[in-house]
Design an enzyme around this catalytic site. Structure first.
Site, mmCIF file in Angstrom:
data_model
loop_
_atom_site.group_PDB
_atom_site.id
_atom_site.type_symbol
_atom_site.label_atom_id
_atom_site.label_comp_id
_atom_site.label_asym_id
_atom_site.label_seq_id
_atom_site.Cartn_x
_atom_site.Cartn_y
_atom_site.Cartn_z
ATOM 1 N N ALA A 156 6.209 25.454 -2.925
ATOM 2 C CA ALA A 156 6.790 25.332 -1.579
ATOM 3 C C ALA A 156 5.718 24.982 -0.540
ATOM 4 O O ALA A 156 6.014 24.354 0.480
ATOM 5 C CB ALA A 156 7.480 26.626 -1.199
ATOM 6 N N GLU A 172 5.768 17.738 -0.009
ATOM 7 C CA GLU A 172 6.151 16.611 -0.870
ATOM 8 C C GLU A 172 6.368 15.319 -0.088
ATOM 9 O O GLU A 172 6.124 14.222 -0.580
ATOM 10 C CB GLU A 172 7.440 16.943 -1.646
ATOM 11 C CG GLU A 172 7.322 18.101 -2.618
ATOM 12 C CD GLU A 172 7.708 19.427 -1.958
ATOM 13 O OE1 GLU A 172 7.722 19.477 -0.724
ATOM 14 O OE2 GLU A 172 7.964 20.408 -2.683
ATOM 15 N N ASP A 201 -19.077 -12.350 18.238
ATOM 16 C CA ASP A 201 -19.901 -13.372 18.872
ATOM 17 C C ASP A 201 -19.020 -14.352 19.628
ATOM 18 O O ASP A 201 -17.809 -14.195 19.663
ATOM 19 C CB ASP A 201 -20.765 -14.103 17.836
ATOM 20 C CG ASP A 201 -19.925 -14.800 16.776
ATOM 21 O OD1 ASP A 201 -18.706 -14.895 16.978
ATOM 22 O OD2 ASP A 201 -20.481 -15.253 15.770
#
Length: 508
Positions: free
Chosen positions: A279, A283, A325
């Site tokens: 528990a 999940e 750049d």
């Protein structure tokens, strides 16, 4: 071997080739069989099954599978089925995204499969670049992509764009003289490298490197041998999984010990402890994380960014500093005219890339280009070598990207190639060179009126000009006007825009 440090005769000798007739077909086939195709080695892709199984190697997923096994052992079949469904959905989402990214990457690889003009048995032939071998004599001209690493033996106004190797978008002027042995790759001006683009002029060279023995091949090797990095999200999820495992095992042991101490049966306490541990494991967490990452990947795809691994999309969110750049090579190395200053008016031009569609705005309002703006854009297209080409639905430029941007901006104002060719003739050209920093042409219209048109660096043109064109009239260029022009150039440069100036003079 340092081919750039050898004289042309030495290069031909070392490559065992004849500069006047090239290799024979027999010798070329022999070398092809000995050294293989002129292609970059591609890392072998894992099979679809292996790629799918790889989705179950995440630590959190392994924890969930362990929880599934325990739930099934305890008879909690509904919980076990729910967890399995979540794990499979998570794996499917990751698998589909990776396969989609692989297909996109494969499509990109197919874009670079050029052909080359090669001298074999004394005749120039067009062959797939994959068939080039060391010692082949090849020639290339504006718009061609170099098929292998080449030592240049002849250069006529040759400029090659090497941004894929050096990161510098400005084309490099090439020559044939030998260089010092310790010259860096970006300064090897007598070499042409695989995958680079000829933007101007023409040249001939001897192939000195193919496949993985090219400069591009070295980059490919570094990419394929680079270690796989763990993203911040993967690291945090792994840490969370370990913490949950420790907490679950601790709770299980605590419940069992306390229950037995209070007189309960060992078996009952073990079941209660394991149920509590299952528990405690979230999940739904991997599924939620996967769905959120998949949504992020979809948003990136809409912006034409390919994300190969789902967790990688989160890494960008962890970036606090992005170093870039101004060369344009972090994008597609496409130049686009976005601002035009003339007649003391600063125009904004819409449109991206090389598609000749766009609108002109002044002070935020759309306006048609006035006579002076039309003339400026026309001169930019006349003093130019680039051409717009369309392949399918894609517009491309044959030539230098900066010149291409000028041609496209003129087309947006109605100056198409056909219209310019009908109205004007270029009689003479003084090509761009690094000393003058300018390109000049003499043009004639259908009424036999002639102009000298020059484009180049603003500072070089400004010091040579004595007049400025304002309100369709040439007026003396006083110090105040010079300051205004220079301030405008500085302002545009401060916005990371590349600036170029255009000047002209009527001829008798």
């Amino acid at each position: 071997m340092s081919w750039h440090g050898l004289r042309i005769e030495q290069v031909a000798q070392q490559a065992d080739t004849n500069m006047s007739s090239g290799l024979t077909e027999k010798e070329a086939k022999k070398r092809f069989k000995q050294f293989g195709a002129n292609e970059l080695a591609v890392e072998k892709k894992p099979s679809a099954l292996k790629q799918f199984i790889g989705q179950f190697q995440d630590f959190m997923v392994l924890v969930l599978l362990a929880a599934t096994a325990i739930s099934a052992m305890l008879g909690e079949y509904i919980d076990a089925i729910a967890i399995v469904a979540i794990v499979i959905m998570n794996a499917c989402l990751g698998f589909v995204q990776e396969r989609r990214a692989e297909k996109s990457l494969e499509a990109l690889k197919k874009l670079s499969a050029p052909e080359s003009f090669v001298l074999r048995d004394g005749e120039w032939k067009k062959v797939p670049s994959a068939q080039l071998v060391v010692g082949d004599i090849v020639k290339f001209t504006s718009g061609d992509r170099i098929g292998a690493d080449v030592r240049i033996i002849e250069a006529k106004g040759l400029y090659i764009e090497e941004s894929s190797l050096t990161g510098e978008s400005l084309p490099v002027e090439k020559q044939t003289a030998p260089l010092a042995q310790d010259v860096a790759l970006g300064d090897r001006t007598n070499m042409a490298f695989m995958g680079t683009l000829v933007t101007k002029g023409s040249g001939v060279g001897i192939v000195v490197g193919t496949g993985m023995n090219t400069a591009m091949g070295q980059i490919a090797h570094l990419l394929q041998s680079a270690p796989t990095m763990v993203t911040p999200l993967q690291r945090k999820l792994e840490q969370l999984g370990k913490i949950l495992i420790v907490i679950a095992l601790t709770l299980t042991a605590l419940v069992v010990v306390l229950g037995v101490w209070q007189g309960h049966a060992l078996y009952d306490m073990f079941l209660a402890g394991v149920s509590l541990a299952v528990a405690a494991i979230p999940e739904g967490l991997p599924a939620i994380v996967t769905v959120v990452l998949a949504l992020g990947v979809q948003r990136m795809m809409k912006r034409n960014a390919i994300v190969r691994k789902l967790p990688a999309v989160e890494t960008l969110g962890c970036a606090s500093v992005i170093c870039s750049d101004k060369t344009g090579t972090m994008t597609e190395n496409q130049m686009t005219v976005t601002r035009v200053w003339t007649n003391n008016r600063l125009w904004t031009v819409s449109g991206t890339g090389y598609e000749p569609k766009g609108r002109f705005f002044y002070n935020g309002k759309e306006e048609k280009p006035d006579k002076q703006l039309q003339q400026l854009l026309l001169f930019g297209a006349l003093c130019n070598h680039a051409e717009i080409k369309k392949k399918g639905k894609t517009y491309m430029i044959d030539g230098d990207p900066t010149e291409g941007a000028l041609v496209v901006s003129a087309a947006k104002a109605g100056w198409t190639k056909e219209k310019i060719a009908h109205e004007f003739t270029v009689e003479h050209e003084f090509p761009f060179d690094s000393t003058r920093k300018m390109m000049t042409v003499i043009v004639k219209d259908r009424a036999n009126r002639r102009w000298i048109v020059t484009k180049g660096a603003p500072d070089m043109l400004l010091e040579r000009c004595r007049f400025i064109y304002i309100n369709n009239e040439a007026k003396p260029l006083h110090e105040q006007e010079r300051k205004t022009v220079q301030q405008t150039v500085n302002m545009l440069a401060s916005e990371a825009l590349r600036t170029i100036a255009i000047a002209y003079r009527p001829l008798s």
